[in-house]
Design an enzyme around this catalytic site. Structure first.
Site, PDB file in Angstrom:
ATOM      1  N   GLU A 148      -8.934 -41.648 -10.810  1.00 42.96           N
ATOM      2  CA  GLU A 148      -7.535 -41.269 -11.023  1.00 42.96           C
ATOM      3  C   GLU A 148      -7.224 -39.990 -10.239  1.00 42.96           C
ATOM      4  OE1 GLU A 148      -5.784 -43.016 -14.870  1.00 42.96           O
ATOM      5  OE2 GLU A 148      -6.703 -41.120 -15.372  1.00 42.96           O
TER       6      GLU A 148
ATOM      7  N   SER B  23       0.033 -44.000 -11.529  1.00 38.42           N
ATOM      8  CA  SER B  23       1.305 -44.662 -11.212  1.00 38.42           C
ATOM      9  C   SER B  23       1.163 -46.160 -10.937  1.00 38.42           C
ATOM     10  CB  SER B  23       1.983 -43.983 -10.020  1.00 38.42           C
ATOM     11  OG  SER B  23       2.227 -42.621 -10.298  1.00 38.42           O
TER      12      SER B  23
ATOM     13  N   ASN C 235      -3.290 -46.439 -21.352  1.00 36.37           N
ATOM     14  CA  ASN C 235      -3.494 -45.104 -21.912  1.00 36.37           C
ATOM     15  C   ASN C 235      -2.150 -44.591 -22.408  1.00 36.37           C
ATOM     16  OD1 ASN C 235      -4.138 -42.476 -22.489  1.00 36.37           O
ATOM     17  ND2 ASN C 235      -4.509 -41.846 -20.370  1.00 36.37           N
ATOM     18  N   TRP C 236      -1.960 -44.673 -23.718  1.00 33.20           N
ATOM     19  CA  TRP C 236      -0.653 -44.309 -24.273  1.00 33.20           C
ATOM     20  C   TRP C 236      -0.410 -42.801 -24.291  1.00 33.20           C
ATOM     21  CZ3 TRP C 236       0.076 -47.831 -29.280  1.00 33.20           C
ATOM     22  CH2 TRP C 236       0.129 -49.169 -28.859  1.00 33.20           C
ATOM     23  N   LYS C 237      -1.471 -42.018 -24.080  1.00 30.73           N
ATOM     24  CA  LYS C 237      -1.362 -40.549 -24.125  1.00 30.73           C
ATOM     25  C   LYS C 237      -0.722 -40.126 -25.463  1.00 30.73           C
ATOM     26  CE  LYS C 237      -1.377 -40.491 -19.147  1.00 30.73           C
ATOM     27  NZ  LYS C 237      -1.009 -39.820 -17.886  1.00 30.73           N
TER      28      LYS C 237
ATOM     29  N   GLY D 298       0.513 -34.797 -12.691  1.00 33.46           N
ATOM     30  CA  GLY D 298       0.522 -35.297 -11.322  1.00 33.46           C
ATOM     31  C   GLY D 298       1.811 -35.010 -10.590  1.00 33.46           C
TER      32      GLY D 298
ATOM     33  N   GLU E  50      -5.845 -34.651 -17.637  1.00 33.04           N
ATOM     34  CA  GLU E  50      -5.000 -33.850 -18.526  1.00 33.04           C
ATOM     35  C   GLU E  50      -5.853 -33.065 -19.517  1.00 33.04           C
ATOM     36  OE1 GLU E  50      -2.331 -36.988 -19.737  1.00 33.04           O
ATOM     37  OE2 GLU E  50      -1.563 -37.071 -17.690  1.00 33.04           O
TER      38      GLU E  50
ATOM     39  N   GLY F 233      -0.966 -45.550 -17.439  1.00 40.18           N
ATOM     40  CA  GLY F 233      -0.318 -44.624 -18.361  1.00 40.18           C
ATOM     41  C   GLY F 233       1.102 -45.045 -18.671  1.00 40.18           C
ATOM     42  N   GLY F 234       2.058 -44.486 -17.928  1.00 42.47           N
ATOM     43  CA  GLY F 234       3.486 -44.720 -18.182  1.00 42.47           C
ATOM     44  C   GLY F 234       3.854 -46.180 -18.365  1.00 42.47           C
TER      45      GLY F 234
ATOM     46  N   HIS G 227     -10.358 -37.202 -18.879  1.00 43.64           N
ATOM     47  CA  HIS G 227      -9.050 -37.401 -18.240  1.00 43.64           C
ATOM     48  C   HIS G 227      -8.580 -36.071 -17.646  1.00 43.64           C
ATOM     49  CE1 HIS G 227      -4.814 -38.188 -17.657  1.00 43.64           C
ATOM     50  NE2 HIS G 227      -5.118 -39.469 -17.678  1.00 43.64           N
TER      51      HIS G 227
HETATM   52  P1  PGA Z   1       0.207 -43.042 -15.044  1.00 44.27           P
HETATM   53  O1  PGA Z   1      -1.054 -42.391 -15.828  1.00 44.27           O
HETATM   54  O2  PGA Z   1      -0.056 -44.500 -14.944  1.00 44.27           O
HETATM   55  O3  PGA Z   1       1.385 -42.706 -15.900  1.00 44.27           O
HETATM   56  O4  PGA Z   1       0.253 -42.368 -13.702  1.00 44.27           O
HETATM   57  C1  PGA Z   1      -2.354 -42.845 -15.632  1.00 44.27           C
HETATM   58  C2  PGA Z   1      -3.305 -41.987 -16.433  1.00 44.27           C
HETATM   59  O5  PGA Z   1      -3.102 -40.761 -16.491  1.00 44.27           O
HETATM   60  O6  PGA Z   1      -4.257 -42.508 -17.024  1.00 44.27           O
END
Ligand code: PGA
Length: 263
Positions: free
Chosen positions: A173, A223, A17-19, A183, A105, A244-245, A103
């Protein structure tokens, strides 16, 4: 062998998930080509979810047989006066396979349970696979967080037929474990994750029967990185990750793919 959409269910599914990253199309192409190379070398299905603005260009580049495209959001309506929105048919028409819905967010920006359910429905109807995100903001000693997860799960799937439910992907999540913005950057332990997977399966089995519950892919996000991926798969026993990250660092994401492939 059981298949999940284009997916071989015997291997974990890893979705990046590149956001709202990266900042330029050039960087997006670069990241995409690194991941495409790795998934191709492993002959392993994976997916990335770039921002909408890059989806078309990356769809033209094509992920080959192994790298699929996911969208980070979708609108509930087919077309019309919805400035700034993107419909499910638009995504389908450029070759998108998965759509991340609900999600945390986006929920924090005001997305309601009703909207999430309607989006999950439209994605199924358009023959793509919804990735329904659920997860509590905090854990309380009394176990109230289980009620939150149960509610989000049931309401997210409420508009679907049993057959459609069987083909969805649930991404657990916990908001407190997601790195960055929303988070607090703590990591869920493999035990936390395993317990929640069992809880989600129980809720699904109570509503749809054991067979359907077992067909549903349950992935974990929050994470996930190259150091914890193995134990989350082995002890957490999830069917894959929403990352994500770590999905923005080609090397690290590719290591996670290798770990998933070896699982
Ligand atoms: P993260 O994000 O791996 O950076 O914690 C996961 C997500 O929000 O899908």
């Amino acid at each position: 062998m059981q298949k999940r959409s284009m997916h071989d269910i015997s291997k974990p599914l890893v979705i990046g998930n590149w956001k709202m990253n990266p900042e330029t199309l050039r960087e997006a192409h670069l990241l995409f080509s690194h991941v495409k190379k790795q998934s191709g070398a492993l002959k392993m299905q994976a997916a990335v979810a770039p921002p909408f603005v890059f989806l078309g260009a990356l769809a033209r580049e094509r992920g080959g047989k192994y790298l699929a495209l996911a969208a980070q959001n979708v609108h509930t309506e087919r077309s019309g006066t919805f400035t700034g929105e993107v419909s499910a048919r638009m995504l389908k028409s450029i070759g998108v396979t998965y759509v991340i819905i609900g999600h945390s967010e986006r929920r924090a920006m005001g997305e309601t349970d009703e909207t999430v359910a309607a989006k999950v429905k439209v994605v199924c109807k358009t023959n793509m696979t919804p990735v329904l995100c659920i997860g509590e903001s905090e854990r309380d000693a009394a176990g109230g967080y289980l009620g939150t997860v149960e509610h989000q799960l049931k309401s997210g799937l409420s508009a679907l037929t049993k057959k459609q439910v069987a083909s969805t992907i649930i991404a657990y999540e916990p908001v407190w474990a997601i790195s960055g913005g929303s988070g607090k950057g703590k990591t869920a332990t493999p035990t936390d994750v395993h317990e929640m997977k069992l809880f989600i399966q129980k809720v699904l089995a109570d509503s749809y029967g054991r067979k359907t519950a077992e067909a549903i892919t349950i992935i974990y996000g929050g994470s996930v990185n190259a150091s914890n991926a193995r134990s989350l798969l082995e002890e957490g026993m999830v069917d894959g990750f929403l990352t994500g990250g770590a999905s923005l660092k080609a090397k690290e994401f590719n290591t996670i793919l290798k770990i998933a492939h070896a699982h």
